[in-house]
Write a protein that holds these residues in place. Sequence first.
Motif, PDB file in Angstrom:
ATOM      1  N   GLU A   9       0.823  -1.210   0.000  1.00  0.00           N
ATOM      2  CA  GLU A   9       0.000   0.000   0.000  1.00  0.00           C
ATOM      3  C   GLU A   9       0.859   1.263   0.000  1.00  0.00           C
ATOM      4  O   GLU A   9       0.540   2.243  -0.675  1.00  0.00           O
ATOM      5  N   LEU A  10       1.970   1.236   0.736  1.00  0.00           N
ATOM      6  CA  LEU A  10       2.851   2.406   0.860  1.00  0.00           C
ATOM      7  C   LEU A  10       3.917   2.489  -0.229  1.00  0.00           C
ATOM      8  O   LEU A  10       4.724   3.410  -0.222  1.00  0.00           O
ATOM      9  N   ARG A  11       3.940   1.486  -1.126  1.00  0.00           N
ATOM     10  CA  ARG A  11       4.948   1.398  -2.182  1.00  0.00           C
ATOM     11  C   ARG A  11       6.357   1.239  -1.617  1.00  0.00           C
ATOM     12  O   ARG A  11       7.334   1.674  -2.199  1.00  0.00           O
ATOM     13  N   ALA A  12       6.446   0.594  -0.490  1.00  0.00           N
ATOM     14  CA  ALA A  12       7.737   0.300   0.134  1.00  0.00           C
ATOM     15  C   ALA A  12       8.312  -0.969  -0.500  1.00  0.00           C
ATOM     16  O   ALA A  12       7.580  -1.745  -1.131  1.00  0.00           O
ATOM     17  N   PRO A  13       9.599  -1.209  -0.349  1.00  0.00           N
ATOM     18  CA  PRO A  13      10.191  -2.448  -0.885  1.00  0.00           C
ATOM     19  C   PRO A  13       9.504  -3.686  -0.299  1.00  0.00           C
ATOM     20  O   PRO A  13       9.173  -3.719   0.882  1.00  0.00           O
ATOM     21  N   VAL A  14       9.303  -4.696  -1.144  1.00  0.00           N
ATOM     22  CA  VAL A  14       8.585  -5.896  -0.702  1.00  0.00           C
ATOM     23  C   VAL A  14       9.420  -7.172  -0.780  1.00  0.00           C
ATOM     24  O   VAL A  14       8.969  -8.224  -0.325  1.00  0.00           O
ATOM     25  N   ALA A  15      10.614  -7.115  -1.320  1.00  0.00           N
ATOM     26  CA  ALA A  15      11.410  -8.337  -1.516  1.00  0.00           C
ATOM     27  C   ALA A  15      11.631  -9.109  -0.220  1.00  0.00           C
ATOM     28  O   ALA A  15      11.641 -10.344  -0.235  1.00  0.00           O
ATOM     29  N   ALA A  16      11.785  -8.441   0.883  1.00  0.00           N
ATOM     30  CA  ALA A  16      12.063  -9.104   2.155  1.00  0.00           C
ATOM     31  C   ALA A  16      10.916  -9.996   2.628  1.00  0.00           C
ATOM     32  O   ALA A  16      11.114 -10.851   3.489  1.00  0.00           O
ATOM     33  N   PHE A  17       9.748  -9.833   2.054  1.00  0.00           N
ATOM     34  CA  PHE A  17       8.594 -10.633   2.447  1.00  0.00           C
ATOM     35  C   PHE A  17       8.491 -11.945   1.670  1.00  0.00           C
ATOM     36  O   PHE A  17       7.598 -12.745   1.924  1.00  0.00           O
ATOM     37  N   PHE A  18       9.403 -12.162   0.720  1.00  0.00           N
ATOM     38  CA  PHE A  18       9.345 -13.324  -0.160  1.00  0.00           C
ATOM     39  C   PHE A  18      10.429 -14.340   0.167  1.00  0.00           C
ATOM     40  O   PHE A  18      11.539 -13.974   0.567  1.00  0.00           O
ATOM     41  N   THR A  19      10.122 -15.617  -0.073  1.00  0.00           N
ATOM     42  CA  THR A  19      11.157 -16.648  -0.012  1.00  0.00           C
ATOM     43  C   THR A  19      12.102 -16.437  -1.203  1.00  0.00           C
ATOM     44  O   THR A  19      11.716 -15.822  -2.204  1.00  0.00           O
ATOM     45  N   PRO A  20      13.333 -16.930  -1.138  1.00  0.00           N
ATOM     46  CA  PRO A  20      14.241 -16.766  -2.279  1.00  0.00           C
ATOM     47  C   PRO A  20      13.702 -17.345  -3.578  1.00  0.00           C
ATOM     48  O   PRO A  20      13.972 -16.825  -4.656  1.00  0.00           O
ATOM     49  N   ASP A  21      12.900 -18.421  -3.480  1.00  0.00           N
ATOM     50  CA  ASP A  21      12.385 -19.087  -4.679  1.00  0.00           C
ATOM     51  C   ASP A  21      10.913 -18.747  -4.966  1.00  0.00           C
ATOM     52  O   ASP A  21      10.220 -19.477  -5.665  1.00  0.00           O
ATOM     53  N   VAL A  22      10.446 -17.629  -4.473  1.00  0.00           N
ATOM     54  CA  VAL A  22       9.051 -17.227  -4.638  1.00  0.00           C
ATOM     55  C   VAL A  22       8.634 -17.271  -6.103  1.00  0.00           C
ATOM     56  O   VAL A  22       9.448 -17.018  -7.001  1.00  0.00           O
ATOM     57  N   LYS A  23       7.360 -17.615  -6.329  1.00  0.00           N
ATOM     58  CA  LYS A  23       6.796 -17.616  -7.685  1.00  0.00           C
ATOM     59  C   LYS A  23       5.577 -16.711  -7.710  1.00  0.00           C
ATOM     60  O   LYS A  23       4.740 -16.749  -6.803  1.00  0.00           O
ATOM     61  N   PHE A  24       5.490 -15.897  -8.765  1.00  0.00           N
ATOM     62  CA  PHE A  24       4.325 -15.067  -9.049  1.00  0.00           C
ATOM     63  C   PHE A  24       3.700 -15.660 -10.305  1.00  0.00           C
ATOM     64  O   PHE A  24       4.326 -15.660 -11.366  1.00  0.00           O
ATOM     65  N   VAL A  25       2.506 -16.207 -10.177  1.00  0.00           N
ATOM     66  CA  VAL A  25       1.859 -16.910 -11.281  1.00  0.00           C
ATOM     67  C   VAL A  25       0.582 -16.166 -11.652  1.00  0.00           C
ATOM     68  O   VAL A  25      -0.287 -15.963 -10.799  1.00  0.00           O
ATOM     69  N   THR A  26       0.483 -15.747 -12.920  1.00  0.00           N
ATOM     70  CA  THR A  26      -0.761 -15.142 -13.378  1.00  0.00           C
ATOM     71  C   THR A  26      -1.663 -16.255 -13.887  1.00  0.00           C
ATOM     72  O   THR A  26      -1.180 -17.285 -14.365  1.00  0.00           O
ATOM     73  N   MET A  27      -2.923 -16.035 -13.792  1.00  0.00           N
ATOM     74  CA  MET A  27      -3.843 -17.060 -14.253  1.00  0.00           C
ATOM     75  C   MET A  27      -3.916 -17.088 -15.773  1.00  0.00           C
ATOM     76  O   MET A  27      -4.574 -17.930 -16.346  1.00  0.00           O
ATOM     77  N   GLY A  28      -3.165 -16.192 -16.427  1.00  0.00           N
ATOM     78  CA  GLY A  28      -3.009 -16.253 -17.870  1.00  0.00           C
ATOM     79  C   GLY A  28      -1.869 -17.163 -18.281  1.00  0.00           C
ATOM     80  O   GLY A  28      -1.630 -17.385 -19.460  1.00  0.00           O
ATOM     81  N   GLY A  29      -1.126 -17.688 -17.298  1.00  0.00           N
ATOM     82  CA  GLY A  29      -0.082 -18.649 -17.589  1.00  0.00           C
ATOM     83  C   GLY A  29       1.349 -18.157 -17.466  1.00  0.00           C
ATOM     84  O   GLY A  29       2.276 -18.932 -17.657  1.00  0.00           O
ATOM     85  N   GLN A  30       1.558 -16.879 -17.150  1.00  0.00           N
ATOM     86  CA  GLN A  30       2.922 -16.376 -16.985  1.00  0.00           C
ATOM     87  C   GLN A  30       3.410 -16.654 -15.559  1.00  0.00           C
ATOM     88  O   GLN A  30       2.639 -16.600 -14.612  1.00  0.00           O
ATOM     89  N   THR A  31       4.713 -16.931 -15.448  1.00  0.00           N
ATOM     90  CA  THR A  31       5.324 -17.150 -14.141  1.00  0.00           C
ATOM     91  C   THR A  31       6.592 -16.319 -14.038  1.00  0.00           C
ATOM     92  O   THR A  31       7.401 -16.293 -14.957  1.00  0.00           O
ATOM     93  N   ILE A  32       6.723 -15.641 -12.917  1.00  0.00           N
ATOM     94  CA  ILE A  32       7.950 -14.915 -12.586  1.00  0.00           C
ATOM     95  C   ILE A  32       8.480 -15.584 -11.335  1.00  0.00           C
ATOM     96  O   ILE A  32       7.728 -15.832 -10.393  1.00  0.00           O
ATOM     97  N   GLN A  33       9.772 -15.883 -11.311  1.00  0.00           N
ATOM     98  CA  GLN A  33      10.320 -16.593 -10.158  1.00  0.00           C
ATOM     99  C   GLN A  33      11.542 -15.875  -9.641  1.00  0.00           C
ATOM    100  O   GLN A  33      12.351 -15.360 -10.416  1.00  0.00           O
ATOM    101  N   GLY A  34      11.664 -15.846  -8.312  1.00  0.00           N
ATOM    102  CA  GLY A  34      12.810 -15.250  -7.650  1.00  0.00           C
ATOM    103  C   GLY A  34      12.406 -14.008  -6.864  1.00  0.00           C
ATOM    104  O   GLY A  34      11.551 -13.236  -7.286  1.00  0.00           O
ATOM    105  N   ARG A  35      13.003 -13.852  -5.706  1.00  0.00           N
ATOM    106  CA  ARG A  35      12.670 -12.752  -4.791  1.00  0.00           C
ATOM    107  C   ARG A  35      12.760 -11.386  -5.472  1.00  0.00           C
ATOM    108  O   ARG A  35      11.816 -10.594  -5.448  1.00  0.00           O
ATOM    109  N   GLU A  36      13.904 -11.091  -6.070  1.00  0.00           N
ATOM    110  CA  GLU A  36      14.107  -9.769  -6.676  1.00  0.00           C
ATOM    111  C   GLU A  36      13.251  -9.600  -7.925  1.00  0.00           C
ATOM    112  O   GLU A  36      12.722  -8.505  -8.177  1.00  0.00           O
ATOM    113  N   GLU A  37      13.096 -10.649  -8.703  1.00  0.00           N
ATOM    114  CA  GLU A  37      12.306 -10.576  -9.930  1.00  0.00           C
ATOM    115  C   GLU A  37      10.828 -10.294  -9.635  1.00  0.00           C
ATOM    116  O   GLU A  37      10.212  -9.456 -10.309  1.00  0.00           O
TER     117      GLU A  37
END
Length: 132
Positions: A9-37
């Motif tokens: 909400e505050l547009r603060a950095p969020v990487a620290a809230f993720f595991t190193p191998d975090v995955k962001f998956v869109t229901m359209g089929g795209q996947t982004i993997q990695g904390r910084e990514e």
Amino acid sequence: MTNYLKALELRAPVAAFFTPDVKFVTMGGQTIQGREEVAEFIRWLHQDAFDARPEFKATLIAGDQATLEADFVGRHTAEFFGVPASQHNVRVPYAVVYDLRDGLIAELRFYMPMNVLMEQITTSGVPALAAA
């Protein structure tokens, strides 16, 4: 999870809230993997392609899962998947299901009607008062 949502909400950095191998998956089929990514994608979406913030509607945190229902609200300010900046206001509902591991976010499954977002940036958008 509560601290992550506040940072989002505050547009603060969020990487620290993720595991190193975090995955962001869109229901359209795209996947982004990695904390910084994943953190960079979230920042890009809210601060580069759009000047936008989430408007939270509902959250539920239970055990190792959480869900968020929100509106993505802002202005289209830069190229977004081939569409040049339109400066149109947007308001698009979305939901995210989070898998949590050891107190961190391990996976985000992102549900947003992209057809609604694309229509708003390629036509007249939504009225400024509705997006504020």
